[in-house]
Structures are given as C-alpha cells and as structure tokens.
Design a protein around this motif. Structure first.
Motif, PDB file in Angstrom:
ATOM      1  N   PRO A 402      28.493  -5.089 -11.548  1.00 49.05           N
ATOM      2  CA  PRO A 402      27.066  -4.774 -11.665  1.00 49.05           C
ATOM      3  C   PRO A 402      26.175  -5.877 -11.094  1.00 49.05           C
ATOM      4  O   PRO A 402      26.524  -7.051 -11.152  1.00 49.05           O
ATOM      5  CB  PRO A 402      26.852  -4.609 -13.169  1.00 49.05           C
ATOM      6  CG  PRO A 402      27.988  -5.342 -13.818  1.00 49.05           C
ATOM      7  CD  PRO A 402      29.133  -5.270 -12.864  1.00 49.05           C
ATOM      8  N   THR A 410      19.807  -2.774 -13.122  1.00 48.24           N
ATOM      9  CA  THR A 410      21.199  -3.190 -12.971  1.00 48.24           C
ATOM     10  C   THR A 410      22.030  -2.060 -12.389  1.00 48.24           C
ATOM     11  O   THR A 410      22.279  -1.049 -13.053  1.00 48.24           O
ATOM     12  CB  THR A 410      21.780  -3.624 -14.329  1.00 48.24           C
ATOM     13  OG1 THR A 410      20.966  -4.671 -14.844  1.00 48.24           O
ATOM     14  CG2 THR A 410      23.212  -4.125 -14.164  1.00 48.24           C
ATOM     15  N   TYR A 411      22.443  -2.236 -11.126  1.00 52.36           N
ATOM     16  CA  TYR A 411      23.278  -1.227 -10.459  1.00 52.36           C
ATOM     17  C   TYR A 411      24.667  -1.282 -11.083  1.00 52.36           C
ATOM     18  O   TYR A 411      25.256  -2.356 -11.186  1.00 52.36           O
ATOM     19  CB  TYR A 411      23.381  -1.506  -8.957  1.00 52.36           C
ATOM     20  CG  TYR A 411      22.061  -1.643  -8.227  1.00 52.36           C
ATOM     21  CD1 TYR A 411      20.893  -1.072  -8.714  1.00 52.36           C
ATOM     22  CD2 TYR A 411      21.993  -2.332  -7.010  1.00 52.36           C
ATOM     23  CE1 TYR A 411      19.687  -1.189  -8.021  1.00 52.36           C
ATOM     24  CE2 TYR A 411      20.803  -2.456  -6.316  1.00 52.36           C
ATOM     25  CZ  TYR A 411      19.646  -1.883  -6.826  1.00 52.36           C
ATOM     26  OH  TYR A 411      18.478  -2.011  -6.137  1.00 52.36           O
ATOM     27  N   ASP A 412      25.202  -0.128 -11.487  1.00 55.19           N
ATOM     28  CA  ASP A 412      26.442  -0.143 -12.266  1.00 55.19           C
ATOM     29  C   ASP A 412      27.707  -0.120 -11.424  1.00 55.19           C
ATOM     30  O   ASP A 412      28.663  -0.834 -11.719  1.00 55.19           O
ATOM     31  CB  ASP A 412      26.455   1.022 -13.269  1.00 55.19           C
ATOM     32  CG  ASP A 412      26.365   2.370 -12.579  1.00 55.19           C
ATOM     33  OD1 ASP A 412      25.589   2.497 -11.615  1.00 55.19           O
ATOM     34  OD2 ASP A 412      27.071   3.309 -12.997  1.00 55.19           O
ATOM     35  N   SER A 413      27.734   0.723 -10.401  1.00 53.70           N
ATOM     36  CA  SER A 413      29.020   0.922  -9.720  1.00 53.70           C
ATOM     37  C   SER A 413      28.798   1.612  -8.383  1.00 53.70           C
ATOM     38  O   SER A 413      27.767   2.249  -8.166  1.00 53.70           O
ATOM     39  CB  SER A 413      29.942   1.800 -10.572  1.00 53.70           C
ATOM     40  OG  SER A 413      29.353   3.080 -10.757  1.00 53.70           O
ATOM     41  N   SER A 625      22.537   2.894 -20.681  1.00 51.17           N
ATOM     42  CA  SER A 625      22.189   2.351 -19.367  1.00 51.17           C
ATOM     43  C   SER A 625      21.855   3.486 -18.415  1.00 51.17           C
ATOM     44  O   SER A 625      22.246   4.619 -18.632  1.00 51.17           O
ATOM     45  CB  SER A 625      23.369   1.588 -18.747  1.00 51.17           C
ATOM     46  OG  SER A 625      23.827   0.597 -19.604  1.00 51.17           O
ATOM     47  N   ALA A 627      22.536   5.096 -14.661  1.00 55.03           N
ATOM     48  CA  ALA A 627      23.666   5.125 -13.735  1.00 55.03           C
ATOM     49  C   ALA A 627      23.085   5.251 -12.328  1.00 55.03           C
ATOM     50  O   ALA A 627      22.142   6.010 -12.117  1.00 55.03           O
ATOM     51  CB  ALA A 627      24.578   6.301 -14.041  1.00 55.03           C
ATOM     52  N   SER A 723      30.753   6.547 -13.188  1.00 58.56           N
ATOM     53  CA  SER A 723      29.999   5.424 -13.740  1.00 58.56           C
ATOM     54  C   SER A 723      30.727   4.863 -14.953  1.00 58.56           C
ATOM     55  O   SER A 723      31.188   5.623 -15.801  1.00 58.56           O
ATOM     56  CB  SER A 723      28.603   5.881 -14.158  1.00 58.56           C
ATOM     57  OG  SER A 723      27.986   4.849 -14.899  1.00 58.56           O
ATOM     58  N   VAL A 725      29.261   3.347 -17.279  1.00 56.04           N
ATOM     59  CA  VAL A 725      28.301   3.167 -18.375  1.00 56.04           C
ATOM     60  C   VAL A 725      27.787   4.476 -18.963  1.00 56.04           C
ATOM     61  O   VAL A 725      26.950   4.463 -19.859  1.00 56.04           O
ATOM     62  CB  VAL A 725      27.094   2.306 -17.923  1.00 56.04           C
ATOM     63  CG1 VAL A 725      27.565   0.923 -17.520  1.00 56.04           C
ATOM     64  CG2 VAL A 725      26.321   2.976 -16.794  1.00 56.04           C
ATOM     65  N   LYS A 731      26.726  10.633 -13.156  1.00 55.57           N
ATOM     66  CA  LYS A 731      25.445  10.100 -12.689  1.00 55.57           C
ATOM     67  C   LYS A 731      24.535  11.280 -12.368  1.00 55.57           C
ATOM     68  O   LYS A 731      25.014  12.386 -12.131  1.00 55.57           O
ATOM     69  CB  LYS A 731      25.648   9.260 -11.419  1.00 55.57           C
ATOM     70  CG  LYS A 731      26.602   8.074 -11.604  1.00 55.57           C
ATOM     71  CD  LYS A 731      26.775   7.282 -10.310  1.00 55.57           C
ATOM     72  CE  LYS A 731      27.742   6.098 -10.544  1.00 55.57           C
ATOM     73  NZ  LYS A 731      27.903   5.263  -9.328  1.00 55.57           N
TER      74      LYS A 731
END
Lengths: 781, 157
Positions: A402, A410-413, A625, A627, A723, A725, A731
């Motif tokens: 991240p 916050t970019y997750d994946s 969070s 995604a 994702s 999260v 997403k």
C-alpha cells in the motif's frame, strides 16, 4: 466457507424480465388516484430580484387547486443540507424555492397544483412575476473579478471555500526539477442525462400522519433524512420509496427543490401531488457536473522521474451548494498512479449564476485524470521521452503498495504497469510507432494516446467520512429472512437504477445460504421496511453490501445448521448448506432440505432447546478502507490536419476492479461508463451565453449525446487483483470507465499532430477545437 | 370528446381521447399500457417508440386522434407471457439492459429493423438504432444483441 458458488458467475439479471416486457415500474408508472399535477414556474433570468408575484388570475382558473410561492416555502422549511461539503465551506442558503432573489435560470419561483399538467402549465402563464434582472456571472474568472456581482451575502467574493493540500517540499522540488511544464485546462460542464428525468409523487398519509414520497432517487434513505430536515419533521414520519429508476449516474443523489415543493403541496392539499420533470426543466434544474479550470504544473528530473505536482484549480459550483456538494476526489486523486511525494494543491470553489453542480459518474476523478495525464504527455515530450516509457518509470510498483498518496489516500493493491503493458500490446505499440512514421510521410496523421488511472472506490469507513464533515456513513445494510418455502427475501435500502444490485446481492446471499439466486427475492428502495442505508453511489454499494450480506447470511446459515443438526441428530459443525440442502460434509446422504429447516423455524418446531423461532437477520457493514481500482486506456485516432476532423479508430481499456461478482454486469458497467466518458470528451457541453446568462443548448436536440452510430467498438480487458482490504476482494466498478477517456483521446490527437506542435487544453475535443489549435500552432510558427 | 378506434397489440379498442392527447397518452393514460416510456417529450430520445402500421413512430409526438384505424404494436405486444421474443432473449444474453427505461423503445426499434431488413448489415443496425438514446449500456452490448437476434429471427423464417 469454501469458494462461493455464485461469486464470479455471469448470472442473468433478475431485473431484465420485467424491464424487457415493459413491466418495470418507474416513477411515472406509479398510479395515484386523485393526484394533483404540479407545474413549476422557473426564473427565466440568471440572476434577478423577485419584486412581486401576483397569482390571482391563476387561482381563478378552473381546475387549479393551489399556488405556492417562495415566501411560503422559505418560511416553512429549512435550507437544503449538504451531504458532503468541502471542509470549511461557507453556506449558500438554498431553499426549495427562491424568495427575494433567484440565482440561476431555472430556479423554482412559483408552483401550481392542478387537476392535470395542462391546467397547471396554463395557470403558470397567468401568474405575473415582476422580475428585476440583476448583473450575473457565468464564468469562474468573471466571478472572481473585483466588483463582480455577489451571489450570496454569506459568501464574500463568490468563493465558497479556498484551501490548500500540501505534501513534502513542493517549492524545493519545483526549484530542483530539471524540466517543468504547465498548462491551463478547461473542463466542460456536462449532464449525466439519464433517459428517465427526475420525478416525485408526494402523499400525505392521513391514517398514519406521515409523508410518503415516491422519488426517482439513488439514495432513498439520504433523501428521507434531508427532506425531513427541510420540512422540520422527524425522519420516521417520512417514508421515501424509489421504484425502478431510469438511470441516475450521481445526478439523483439527495433532496431537490421539487421534492420539497411537492411535499408541501401534498401536506397542504391532503392530496397526492405528482411531478414529472420535462426535458426542458431537466437541463435547467437537475445537477450539472464537472466544470472546472485547472492551472497545473508538473516537474521531473533529467532522467524522467516525476518530482512534483502543483495545481491551482477552480470548481464552478453554480449558484448554490447542491444536495451533495462539490467533488473532493479531484484533489484526492490528482497524483494518480505515480510515485509522487511532493505536491501542492490549491482549490477554490466558486459561485456562478448557473445550475448547482452535483455528482456525475467518476465525480472529481475524471477531472483530475484529464489534466494530469495530458500534462504528463507534454512533460514526456519535453524530456524527449516516449510517453509510455515515462509512465513505466513513474508508475507505482506492486511492491510499493500500500502507498499513501500526497493527499492521504492509501492505494491498496494492483499492478499498474501490467495494465499499461497489456493495453499497449493490444494496440501493438512498438509496431505502431514504426507505421506512424510511414503514415506521416504519406500525409496521414494517426496518433495513439494513453491515460493511466487509479480509482477511489467505496469509502474508507464512516469515521473517516465523519472526520471530513460528511452527513452520511460508509456502511450498507441488509435484512435477510427465510420464508416457509425455503426461499430468502433480502431487503435493502439501495434502489435499482441499472447497476444490477438485485442480481449481485442475490448472488452473494444465495452463495452464502446454499440457495440458487432465483430463490432470493429482493425488496429494495423503500425506507420503510429496510434498515438504514446510504445508497448507491461512489462505487460503494457492492463493497459495503457484500459485507452486510456476509454477516446477515452467516447468522442465518449458522441457525439453519443448528436446526438441521437437531433434525438430523448431527453436530451442526459437521454440516454445510449447499444447493438447497443442509447436509453432512463427509456424508451428503445425511441431509435435510433448507425448505424443511425453514418451515421448522417458521412453525417453531422442531427446534433445538432454547432456539428462538424464525430465520431472520439484519446486519450492517462498515468498510474499513477504500479499495482502489486502476487501469489504462489507449486510444487511436486519425486526424485531418486541414479541417481538424478526426476519427476515433480504437479504444482499448484494461482495468482491474478486484473480484468480479458478475462478469457480465461488470462488462456492462464498464461499457456504459466508457461511453459516457467518451461522450463528455468528444460531444457534450452545456453552453451558457456570457452576455445573457442563458443556457444555450438545453434540449436533447442541442446537447449532443452520442447514439449507436457515433461510438466505436471498445476493446476491454479485465485484470483481477482481489483487494486485501474489502469483503471477498471486491472493488467498485461503476465509474472507472469514465475516468481516463478525455486524456487518452486528447493525447492521441496531440500525438497525431505532434509534427505541428499542437497542444489541446479544453473539453470537449472537437474538430473545431483541433482546427483552432492547429491554426494557433501554425501562427506561432 | 373524440372517440378513436384502433388495434393495439392485436386487440381492437375504443378510447375517448381529449383532442390534445398524444399517442403515448392514449396508450398509458387511456389503455393503461405503461410499458411505453417518455424520456423527452420532444421526439429526441426514442424511449416512446412504438409501431404504427408497422412503421416506427414517436408516440410522444404523434397525435392520438391520428391513430384512428391504425394497428399499433407496443412492448406489451412483443413476446408472450410464457416466453420472451428472440429479440428480448438476445438482450438478456448480451447484457444489453441496465436501467431498462430505454429498453422498450429499443426492442420495438429492433423489431422494425428485422421486419424490414431480415439480413441487416452493421450499417443498417447502427442507422436504425441511432434514433434511440441509451445512457447506461454504451450501445456496443445492444449492437451485439441485435446482431445476434438478427441471426435467430432470420433463421426462423
């Protein structure tokens, strides 16, 4: 739970049968006997003082029940609240009807309720409104000039809010950068333009002393909250019901003035009051979107590492805060998918005498993607680098996620470069560059443009929204109930507006309960009988909804296993729910049907000792969070360098929306969003005349929405990075297709015309705008 | 009040029609056939498209009294209770429906296309469908459905 059987299946949509037969029930199909029909008189000027309203002649017209004017509305209601204001915003007092001063062409000034719409419209003609036209402003630049007409006493200088986001050391980086480029970009004002306009039926229910409001809305519960506040009523005394909604796209979020007007008239007359927006009203009353002016600078070192971004932008809010508020995501997503640590983003939200701005698919993200990606191409050109190479160098790698971007998201994946490479290989990028040279020698100007995006989907928790001043949560909720026949009923406050929620929610519930989606009935869109809900927008419904369904279905499944265990005399832990049966995992011949288990729950026997009857659960889920989806568009165009005419020859989108619940629905969401993205990039613009302040093209004939003859086939490719999260790795997907269109096409045109040194800096991209840019480039020499 | 006699979906009907009514009002308010939708009331969007004597007609612009003696087909006359029409079935299989508001008009338009051009070219299809706005599905899925339906319907002849 093992792999969910219906997750990832292209199940046929539950909604389709009724819609195809003409049995869908949209707002205008809701029958209300003895309804009065509402017509609304709207201000014909962009800015005017309302000196006097004389409705005496209208009231004498046979069939007219009553007339409502702004003075009454203002006395009896609170101003419309803003669901997601920019932090620090000054209020713009927006009532259901103008009183004293009207601030945009189309603002409601008077309303008539009559036996039918013809009589109501005739009555409007008999109402004498004495207007004193006031000076107006149509552009944000004009609104900011010293001495400009002021729209609201609460908003000095027409600036609702001015704020800056800063990360790292942008000034130092700008000084250090070997190369900087800047540009000023104008983003067009457009409309989501659903094929069903807005509409409302308000009814005072005498028996329960409650207000019932049928509305074409994508947020029944939020509309109820806002409407109740405006009417000074308790929320529980208002019921909002959304029938089938004929397209929404962000435009049908929250309360509108017409909802308030219809409600007041229903309360006054004790009769149902119906209003169906006509298309002329639509262009002057329903939210406009996107319009902004950006002055962007980006800089890189000599090797092409992106160092810094600085943006100063103006959002053209129109005359008031609409029910949602201006887009915050413009700032949050400005940095895009790149490795960038230093930025300064300065934004001002500015008032003009135009229709209030609202959400539109990709709200804020399409805007920031356009300005950044076009300028990235200029920077690459300045560095003498291929735009693909520049992006390859600067895209975040999977091992860097991240990643917290300069605005705090916050970019997750994801694997951003993989999306780019996939799209480039699809167009045959290296070969194309060779052929492009040959074509140029033949006098043909063919170009390829690319645009990379990362997309904010869902909301990162209700607490986050609360901290930023939002008046809603990030959660979604469902009530699930088994019936005696062993079928499930799922109740959700989310309404149906084309997104396929009935099908995808049924797939999730069926998977978790051991049923077929056909056996999950969906009840939706009614604030009564559904748990508190936020609604369908911000690409959040599937993420939050899946979490709620998982919890509710889990509770029901566990109880079914306990009851089945009692019936079968087996430890519930040894059982599973699948294909309509509860059975032993290790010996499927030991089984009982879900129908029989449900009947036991309904009858109250046989049940394990201490087990309550019923199989029903309500659950809420608050996503922890957001995604982040992502993707790349590559567009290919051929331009006639004499006339500026051009053809969009290829349009490739490679995207990743995480786990796909229903690939056919995902495909449809992406196809539709791409079409709207291209539409806003190439065709659509709501044009106001600066001198008169009038909307020039407020009809479907003059507002150029594309038809089946105007768009190429899109080449779509799906990557799937679940994702880490969100529930099931889902997403959001509803909006992404709009985001990258304008930049990809602009970059393709500029690439085609690179020998002329053409820069484009406004939308839509048209033959005329290209021709003018060519003429400008030639004049410069 | 004028009385209009016409055939709607193979059924003979008699309707009292106020002089200012359009055909869509006759269908919706006069006959309770709510499948035909009004998206613009100005003849632009195509949502209200019906067949009048086999010809594509904007029901929001056609005057109701002019329909006297006409044969009208609306979405309610396409397919049966038991089975969808092959055009409708193709729309399902290709994911060509989202909000569904434009869908009745598109199905009717496709029916007219295939009645007139059993072997339509891609140009025919785009040309015919260019009078119907869809805002959700982005046209390509609809075009796929229509191409598919053309094959099915034509084979059956």
């Amino acid at each position: 739970m093992d792999k969910l059987p219906w997750l990832g299946a292209s199940v046929k949509r539950k909604e389709d049968d009724r819609l195809l037969r003409g049995s869908g029930r949209f707002l205008d199909d809701v029958e209300e006997t003895l309804a009065l029909h509402l017509a609304i008189g709207r201000c014909p000027y962009p800015h005017a003082r309302i000196r006097r309203i004389d409705a005496a002649r209208a009231l004498e017209l046979s069939g007219v029940e009553t007339v409502l004017i702004g003075e009454q509305v203002v006395a009896r209601t609170e101003p419309i609240t803003v669901l997601r204001p920019f932090p620090g915003s000054a209020p713009t007092v927006f009532h259901g009807m103008a009183h004293g001063v009207a601030r945009y062409e189309g603002e409601p000034v008077v309303a008539v309720a009559a036996v039918d719409r013809y009589v109501a419209e005739d009555a409007l003609e008999l109402i004498d409104v004495d207007y004193e036209p006031l000076p107006h402003v149509i552009t944000v630049e004009d609104a900011l000039r010293p001495g400009a007409p002021q729209l609201h006493a609460t908003v000095p200088g027409n600036v609702v809010v001015e704020s800056t986001v800063r990360a790292g050391e942008p000034d130092k980086r700008l000084a250090d950068a070997a190369v900087t480029v800047d540009g000023t970009f104008r983003i067009n004002r457009v409309s989501g333009a659903p094929i069903e306009t807005r509409g409302v039926i308000a009814r005072w229910a005498e028996d329960t002393s409650t207000l019932e409001l049928w509305a074409s809305t994508q947020t029944p519960h939020l509309l109820r909250a806002q409407l109740a506040h405006c009417l000074r009523m308790d929320e529980t005394d208002v019921r909002v019901i959304a029938p089938d909604v004929g397209g929404a796209f962000g435009l049908k979020i929250g309360v509108y003035p017409e909802d308030i007007i219809a409600a007041l008239l229903a309360i006054d007359t004790r009769r149902p009051v119906k209003w169906i927006e006509d298309r002329t009203e639509f262009f002057r009353g329903a939210a406009h979107a996107r319009e902004a002016v950006h002055a962007l600078t980006i800089g890189a070192d000599r090797d092409g590492a992106l160092l810094v971004l600085r943006d100063r932008y103006l959002i053209d809010l129109g005359a008031y805060h609409g029910p949602l508020g201006p887009p915050l995501l413009t700032s949050i997503m400005l940095a895009g998918p790149y490795r960038l640590h230093d930025a300064e983003i300065h934004r001002r939200v500015v008032l003009t005498n135009k229709v209030p701005m609202g959400a539109y698919r990709g709200y804020g993200q399409a805007e920031s993607n356009y300005v950044r990606e076009v300028l990235v191409d200029r920077l690459a050109r300045r560095l003498g680098q291929d735009p693909a190479d520049f992006r390859r160098r600067n895209l975040l790698r999977p091992d860097e996620l991240p990643f917290k971007n300069v605005s705090g998201a916050t970019y997750d994946s994801g694997d951003y470069a993989r999306g780019l490479e996939r799209a480039l290989s699809r167009v045959g990028y290296e070969t194309f560059r060779t052929r492009q040279k040959a074509w140029r020698q033949q006098g043909r100007h063919v170009g390829v443009g690319m645009s990379c995006y990362v997309e904010f989907t869902g909301y990162p928790s209700s607490a986050f929204l609360g901290r930023t001043g939002a008046r809603f949560g990030a959660y979604e909720s469902v009530t699930l109930r088994m019936d005696r026949a062993g079928r499930a009923a799922l109740s959700t406050g989310v309404s149906t507006f084309g997104q396929g929620t009935e099908t995808t929610f049924a797939q999730m519930a069926a998977s978790l309960l051991g049923l077929d989606p056909v056996d999950v009935a969906i009840h939706r869109g009614d604030s009564q009988g559904t748990p508190y809900s936020v609604g369908g927008f911000a690409s959040r419904t599937m993420i939050a909804g899946a979490g709620a369904i998982e919890k509710a279905a889990g509770q029901i499944r566990d109880k079914m296993l306990r009851i089945a265990g009692h019936i079968l005399d087996v430890d519930p832990a040894a059982l599973e729910a699948t294909a309509g049966m509860i059975r032993r995992r290790d010996d499927p011949s030991v089984q009982v049907s879900i129908q029989r288990v449900s009947e036991a729950a309904f009858l109250g026997h046989p049940l394990p000792p201490g087990e309550d009857p019923g199989l029903e659960a309500t659950a809420y889920f608050d996503p922890p969070s957001s995604a982040f989806g992502y993707g790349t568009v590559v567009a290919q165009v051929e331009v006639d360098a004499r006339s500026g005419e051009f053809a969009l020859q290829r349009y490739i989108l490679v995207h990743d929306c995480g786990t796909q619940v229903n690939p056919m629905i995902v495909e449809g969401q992406v196809q539709g969003a791409v079409a709207q993205g291209i539409a806003a990039a190439l065709f659509e613009e709501l044009v106001y005349d600066r001198e008169t302040g009038q909307l020039v093209n407020g009809t479907m004939v003059d507002y150029f929405m594309p038809t089946a003859a105007d768009l190429p086939a899109f080449e779509l490719d799906h990557l799937e990075t679940p994702s880490p999260v969100t529930p099931f790795g889902i997403k959001g997907v509803g909006e992404g297709g709009t985001i990258a269109a304008a930049a990809a096409i602009t970059n393709a045109v500029c690439d085609a015309l690179a020998p002329f040194g053409v820069d484009l800096d406004r939308l839509p991209v048209t033959a005329e705008s290209i021709w003018r840019a060519l003429a400008g480039a030639r004049a410069k020499g | 009040m004028p009385v209009v006699e016409l055939t709607v979906n193979e059924r003979a009907v008699r309707v009292d029609v106020p002089g200012q009514w359009t055909l869509i009002q006759l269908l919706r308010d006069g006959l309770g056939l709510l499948g035909t939708k009004e998206g613009c009331g100005e003849g632009s969007c195509g949502a209200c498209t019906v067949l009048v004597d086999g010809r594509l007609t904007r029901a929001c612009l056609a005057l109701a009294v002019r329909a006297d003696g006409a044969r009208v087909t609306t979405i309610e006359g396409v397919g049966t209770d038991a089975a969808l029409h092959p055009i409708q079935d193709a729309f399902v299989r290709h994911g060509a429906i989202q909000c569904g508001f434009c869908t009745p008009g598109l199905v009717i338009t496709t029916k007219a296309l295939l009645d007139e051009h059993p072997w339509p070219t891609d140009h025919d299809i785009r040309e015919f469908l260019s009078g119907n706005f869809c805002r959700c599905a982005g046209y390509n899925l609809i075009l796929n459905a229509v191409r598919d339906a053309a094959g099915v319907v034509t084979e059956k002849r």
